[in-house]
Design a protein around this motif. Structure first.
Motif, short mmCIF file in Angstrom:
data_model
loop_
_atom_site.label_atom_id
_atom_site.label_comp_id
_atom_site.label_asym_id
_atom_site.label_seq_id
_atom_site.Cartn_x
_atom_site.Cartn_y
_atom_site.Cartn_z
N PRO A 372 -25.81 46.27 -3.11
CA PRO A 372 -25.68 47.18 -3.28
C PRO A 372 -24.73 47.83 -3.98
O PRO A 372 -24.97 49.03 -5.08
N PHE A 373 -23.79 47.23 -4.26
CA PHE A 373 -23.08 47.19 -5.11
C PHE A 373 -21.98 46.18 -5.59
O PHE A 373 -21.99 46.41 -7.40
N GLY A 374 -21.55 45.68 -4.85
CA GLY A 374 -20.23 44.36 -5.42
C GLY A 374 -18.90 44.99 -5.78
O GLY A 374 -18.88 44.83 -7.22
N LEU A 375 -18.95 44.80 -4.90
CA LEU A 375 -16.55 45.50 -5.10
C LEU A 375 -16.38 44.25 -5.43
O LEU A 375 -15.28 44.26 -5.90
N VAL A 376 -16.63 43.04 -5.29
CA VAL A 376 -15.45 42.07 -6.16
C VAL A 376 -15.31 42.16 -7.57
O VAL A 376 -14.56 42.12 -8.48
N SER A 377 -16.75 43.40 -8.30
CA SER A 377 -16.55 43.18 -9.81
C SER A 377 -15.41 44.05 -9.80
O SER A 377 -14.72 43.61 -10.87
N ILE A 378 -15.58 45.12 -9.80
CA ILE A 378 -14.02 45.77 -10.19
C ILE A 378 -13.30 45.64 -8.76
O ILE A 378 -12.00 45.99 -10.26
N GLU A 379 -12.47 44.46 -7.99
CA GLU A 379 -11.65 44.22 -8.03
C GLU A 379 -11.43 42.94 -8.99
O GLU A 379 -10.00 43.19 -9.61
N ALA A 380 -12.02 42.21 -8.69
CA ALA A 380 -11.70 41.24 -10.63
C ALA A 380 -11.24 41.51 -12.26
O ALA A 380 -10.21 41.43 -12.05
N MET A 381 -11.91 43.25 -12.45
CA MET A 381 -11.48 43.87 -13.30
C MET A 381 -10.41 44.58 -13.16
O MET A 381 -9.77 44.68 -14.19
#
Length: 457
Positions: A372-381
């Motif tokens: 649906p979104f992928g929160l880990v992507s923005i946390e990593a960035m």
């Protein structure tokens, strides 16, 4: 305080209301302030944190929530049922908005936030939805709103008298999955939702923010439940879709965490898209230099085994972080591949996850479903760690500014190529993408805008 001199709390609330409403416009009691500046309420700020370490974790307040006043359940004989809340009351409620990012508040708006029922809203968080609810509630309280959280047993700062029982797999550990129930748990969960729904129907909350996918939440009292906004965090689920179809416009308004997720559902009104946010005060830049990282729930739909394959082809050491949420998958696809070049650290505290992600050169996101979104992507960035991901669901939307970091689904060679491209991205550039598009304050501003939309004519 007496006279017409506004107190500090008044000035903060007025500033927050102006920022939500946009340009100044005349009102009944003044050219700019909704109450003409004549506010006798004084609001105190809590002390600011003394150090960066004090700001890293944002625990939810645990003080007791005041009793909710009950309003009449049925109109008096001879009177028509109330169709909507009077505009005068709505104006009074909006006077309570505050835009205080460090603390304080004193607003009068009361919001009920319904979280997921399986896992507690507390670290170490079970998944992205639990993280989202935690930061949403903490952020709204910092801005001065009164927020009651309805969540699973073990949550922080929730309504314990109406908590959800959660899921206990004791005795059935080998069958544990996040999309299944042990015997009897489904019925118990439904009963708890019915209790919460009845409480909300008879309450005097100004807004209900529903983050659950249980169909009971989509059946409000037709005689006058508080207005509700439901955020769609998951792909369409048949029981919830049927509830929406049956309720129609009575189901309330909807938001979705991505354009992809919004387009999947059949809704009575068009949903607004509000991307998830990351607390960039917690997720701080790290130096990199220690290979690759994969973090999240270890399940077959998250497919961390694809990250293992990719890193071995690239000769990169890999760190896996997260709880084993699918034992059968873990024992067949993950455990046999652990070794000197692939380590699994299990569930970690939020601060330790930030440290480990900041030490990585690249983060791999490998959904085998329509994420649906992928929160880990923005946390990593936010940690300055570039991301390479399989382009499924909302993940492609999150990384649309770096399309060469996206791999075609079902193509291992393309994931290797995307990882090589991500490794070339400067860490400051990755951090800037997170802060400019996905900072937590951006998300809070947008939800406040939508909450205000249901309170004003």
């Amino acid at each position: 305080m007496v006279g017409d001199v506004p107190g500090p709390g008044c000035r903060r609330r007025c500033a927050g209301l102006r920022s939500l409403r946009g340009p100044s416009r005349p009102t009944r009691r003044g050219p700019d302030l909704p109450h003409g500046g004549r506010c006798r309420r004084r609001t105190r700020h809590p002390p600011r944190p003394d150090s960066d370490d004090d700001r890293r974790v944002t625990p939810l307040p645990t003080e007791p929530v005041p009793a909710v006043p009950r309003r009449p359940r049925r109109p008096a004989p001879g009177r028509r049922p109330r169709a909507s809340r009077p505009a005068q009351q709505r104006r009074r409620w909006t006077d309570g908005w505050a835009d205080d990012r460090d603390g304080g508040g004193g607003g009068t708006v009361r919001i009920a936030v319904v979280g997921p029922s399986r896992l507690p809203i507390a670290p170490p968080f079970g998944g992205g939805l639990e993280v989202f609810v935690h930061h949403l509630v903490a952020g709204l309280r910092r801005r001065g709103l009164t927020v009651d959280l309805f969540a699973a047993r073990g949550s922080i700062g929730h309504q314990a008298a109406l908590e959800f029982p959660g899921i206990d797999w004791t005795g059935f550990e080998d069958l544990a999955r996040d999309d299944a129930y042990p015997p009897g748990a489904d019925e118990t969960e439904t009963e708890s939702y019915v209790r919460v729904r009845r409480h909300l129907d008879s309450s005097d909350y100004d807004v209900i923010h529903n983050n659950s996918s249980h169909p009971v939440m989509l059946h409000p009292d037709p005689m006058g439940s508080p207005p509700m906004i439901t955020t769609l965090h998951v792909p369409p689920q048949e029981p919830m879709q049927k509830a929406i179809d049956a309720a129609g416009s009575a189901a309330g308004r909807f938001t979705a965490v991505s354009r992809f997720t919004a387009a999947q559902w059949n809704l009575p009104t068009s949903p607004q898209v509000v991307h998830n946010g990351v607390d960039t005060r917690l997720w701080t830049p790290g130096p990199g230099g220690q290979g690759a990282v994969w973090f999240g729930r270890l399940t077959r739909e998250k497919a961390p085994h694809l990250a293992i394959e990719t890193c071995r082809r690239l000769g990169l050491p890999l760190t896996l972080i997260g709880r084993n949420a699918d034992p059968a998958y873990f024992h067949s696809q993950i455990r046999p591949h652990l070794g000197s070049d692939v380590r699994w650290m299990g569930s970690l505290s939020p601060r330790e996850i930030v440290r480990q992600v900041g030490l990585a050169d690249v983060a791999l996101v490998t959904p085998a479903w329509d994420e649906p979104f992928g929160l880990v992507s923005i946390e990593a960035m936010a940690c300055g760690t570039p991301v390479a991901a399989i382009a499924r669901g909302g993940v492609a939307e999150v990384l649309e500014d770096v399309p060469d970091h996206l791999a075609a689904p079902g193509c291992p060679d393309d994931l290797v190529r995307a990882a090589v491209a991500a490794l070339r991205q400067p860490r400051a550039e990755a951090r800037a993408l997170a802060t400019s598009r996905f900072d937590l304050d951006i998300m809070l501003d947008r939800y406040l805008h939508h909450f205000l939309g249901v309170l004003t004519p």
